[in-house]
Motif scaffolding. Structure first.
Motif, PDB file in Angstrom:
ATOM      1  N   CYS A  97      54.353  43.265  16.551  1.00 24.34           N
ATOM      2  CA  CYS A  97      54.282  42.357  15.403  1.00 24.34           C
ATOM      3  C   CYS A  97      53.536  42.952  14.217  1.00 24.34           C
ATOM      4  O   CYS A  97      53.656  42.446  13.096  1.00 24.34           O
ATOM      5  N   THR A  98      52.756  44.000  14.440  1.00 23.64           N
ATOM      6  CA  THR A  98      52.001  44.613  13.343  1.00 23.64           C
ATOM      7  C   THR A  98      52.458  46.037  13.044  1.00 23.64           C
ATOM      8  O   THR A  98      51.942  46.669  12.126  1.00 23.64           O
TER       9      THR A  98
ATOM     10  N   GLY B 149      64.562  38.275  10.360  1.00 28.12           N
ATOM     11  CA  GLY B 149      64.911  39.684  10.434  1.00 28.12           C
ATOM     12  C   GLY B 149      65.549  40.002  11.766  1.00 28.12           C
ATOM     13  O   GLY B 149      65.673  39.134  12.638  1.00 28.12           O
ATOM     14  N   PRO B 150      65.938  41.251  11.970  1.00 29.91           N
ATOM     15  CA  PRO B 150      66.654  41.625  13.192  1.00 29.91           C
ATOM     16  C   PRO B 150      65.825  41.472  14.463  1.00 29.91           C
ATOM     17  O   PRO B 150      66.385  41.352  15.552  1.00 29.91           O
TER      18      PRO B 150
ATOM     19  N   LYS C 277      55.741  38.514   9.544  1.00 31.41           N
ATOM     20  CA  LYS C 277      55.648  37.922   8.207  1.00 31.41           C
ATOM     21  C   LYS C 277      54.441  36.997   8.098  1.00 31.41           C
ATOM     22  O   LYS C 277      53.833  36.879   7.026  1.00 31.41           O
ATOM     23  N   ALA C 278      54.081  36.350   9.202  1.00 27.52           N
ATOM     24  CA  ALA C 278      52.880  35.514   9.193  1.00 27.52           C
ATOM     25  C   ALA C 278      51.640  36.369   8.952  1.00 27.52           C
ATOM     26  O   ALA C 278      50.731  35.984   8.204  1.00 27.52           O
ATOM     27  N   PHE C 279      51.586  37.545   9.587  1.00 22.31           N
ATOM     28  CA  PHE C 279      50.482  38.471   9.341  1.00 22.31           C
ATOM     29  C   PHE C 279      50.443  38.881   7.872  1.00 22.31           C
ATOM     30  O   PHE C 279      49.375  38.910   7.247  1.00 22.31           O
TER      31      PHE C 279
ATOM     32  N   VAL D 102      47.731  33.432  13.751  1.00 25.38           N
ATOM     33  CA  VAL D 102      47.256  34.773  13.432  1.00 25.38           C
ATOM     34  C   VAL D 102      45.932  34.597  12.707  1.00 25.38           C
ATOM     35  O   VAL D 102      45.706  33.583  12.038  1.00 25.38           O
ATOM     36  N   ALA D 103      45.056  35.574  12.839  1.00 27.87           N
ATOM     37  CA  ALA D 103      43.723  35.411  12.268  1.00 27.87           C
ATOM     38  C   ALA D 103      43.136  36.761  11.912  1.00 27.87           C
ATOM     39  O   ALA D 103      43.632  37.817  12.331  1.00 27.87           O
TER      40      ALA D 103
END
Length: 232
Positions: free
Chosen positions: A119-120, A80-81, A90-92, A3-4
Motif C-alpha cells: 500500500c505504500t 486503480g488496477p 490513495k488514503a495514505f 491510516v495514521a
C-alpha cells in the motif's frame, strides 16, 4: 480502514527513542511490537507504547494524525488496477497531503517514512505531486524532501505508531465489542480511545495539530458514476 502518522521534530528523536528503549528493557521485550501481536502475554508492552504516545502528545513532543474510512463505501475498481491496495494507497497520499504537508510545509522540511508494504510502495513516486500541491497550499517549494518506506521490524517509531493506530481502528470499527477479539485488545482499544479525551470517535477535529481525527467519506459512494473523498 485507518491510516495514521506521527510528526516529530528531528531534535526530539533521541528522547523518544530513549523512552522506547526503557519500555523494552523494563519488560524484557525482544522483537517487533505491533498491534497484531498484542496478546495477553505481552500486552503490557503495547499498553506502555500507547500510553507513551499520548504522553508525548501532551508534552508537545509528538503530533498524531489518523484518517478513518469505510472500505465498503468505495468502488475499488475506480481506485486503480490494484483495487483495494490502491484505495489504501490513495488514503495514505491524502493523509500526507492534508496533514504534514498542509500543517507543517510552510515552516519545515518534511521527511516521510511510512511502513513498507504494497500500500505504500508507490508513494515515493508521488513526491512531486505532494510538492506541487504543497506549493499552492503553503507557498513553499520542495517541502517534502524524502518519501522512503521503512520496515517496521527495524523502525521503533513505526511500532510506536502501529499500537495506537491498531487500537483506535478497532475501537472505531467496534471490533473491540466482538467475541473474536482478545480481552487484551479489547482493553487496549478502550484505553487508547479514553486517552484521546475525544467525546466521540466519529466526525473530525482536523484543525488540531497535536491530536487530529479525520473521518473521510467518498464524495460519491460505491455504485455512483464518479468518486473522490471529502472531509466529511
Amino acid at each position: 480502514m485507518a491510516v495514521a502518522g506521527i510528526a516529530v521534530a528531528r531534535d526530539g528523536v533521541p528522547y523518544i527513542l530513549g523512552k522506547l528503549t526503557e519500555i523494552r528493557t523494563t519488560y524484557g521485550k525482544q522483537g517487533e511490537v505491533k498491534w497484531k501481536n498484542a496478546k495477553s502475554r505481552n500486552g503490557l508492552v503495547h499498553e506502555a507504547y500507547i500510553r507513551l504516545l499520548f504522553e508525548l502528545v501532551s508534552e508537545g513532543r509528538l503530533h498524531f494524525h489518523i484518517r478513518f474510512s469505510r472500505m465498503d463505501e468505495y468502488d475499488h475498481r475506480k481506485s486503480g488496477p490494484r483495487r483495494k491496495i490502491d484505495t489504501v494507497s490513495k488514503a495514505f497520499f491524502q493523509l500526507l497531503l492534508h496533514r504534514p504537508v498542509a500543517f507543517y510545509g510552510a515552516d519545515a522540511d518534511i521527511y516521510i517514512h511510512p511502513d513498507d508494504g504494497d500500500c505504500t510502495r508507490l508513494l515515493p513516486d508521488q513526491i512531486n505531486a505532494l510538492n506541487f500541491v504543497g506549493r499552492r497550499m503553503c507557498g513553499s517549494k520542495n517541502i517534502v524532501k524524502v518519501v522512503q518506506p521503512r520496515s517496521s521490524e527495524r523502525e521503533p517509531f513505526l511500532q510506536l505508531l502501529d499500537c495506537t493506530l491498531g487500537a483506535l481502528a478497532a475501537f472505531r470499527n467496534r471490533r473491540h465489542e466482538k467475541d473474536g477479539i482478545s480481552n487484551t485488545k479489547k482493553r487496549l482499544a478502550t484505553l487508547a480511545f479514553e486517552l484521546t479525551e475525544w467525546p466521540d470517535i466519529h466526525g473530525n477535529c482536523w484543525q488540531k495539530k497535536k491530536l487530529n481525527r479525520w473521518n473521510s467519506v467518498p464524495k460519491i459512494k460505491k455504485g455512483s458514476a464518479a468518486g473522490g473523498t471529502s472531509l466529511g
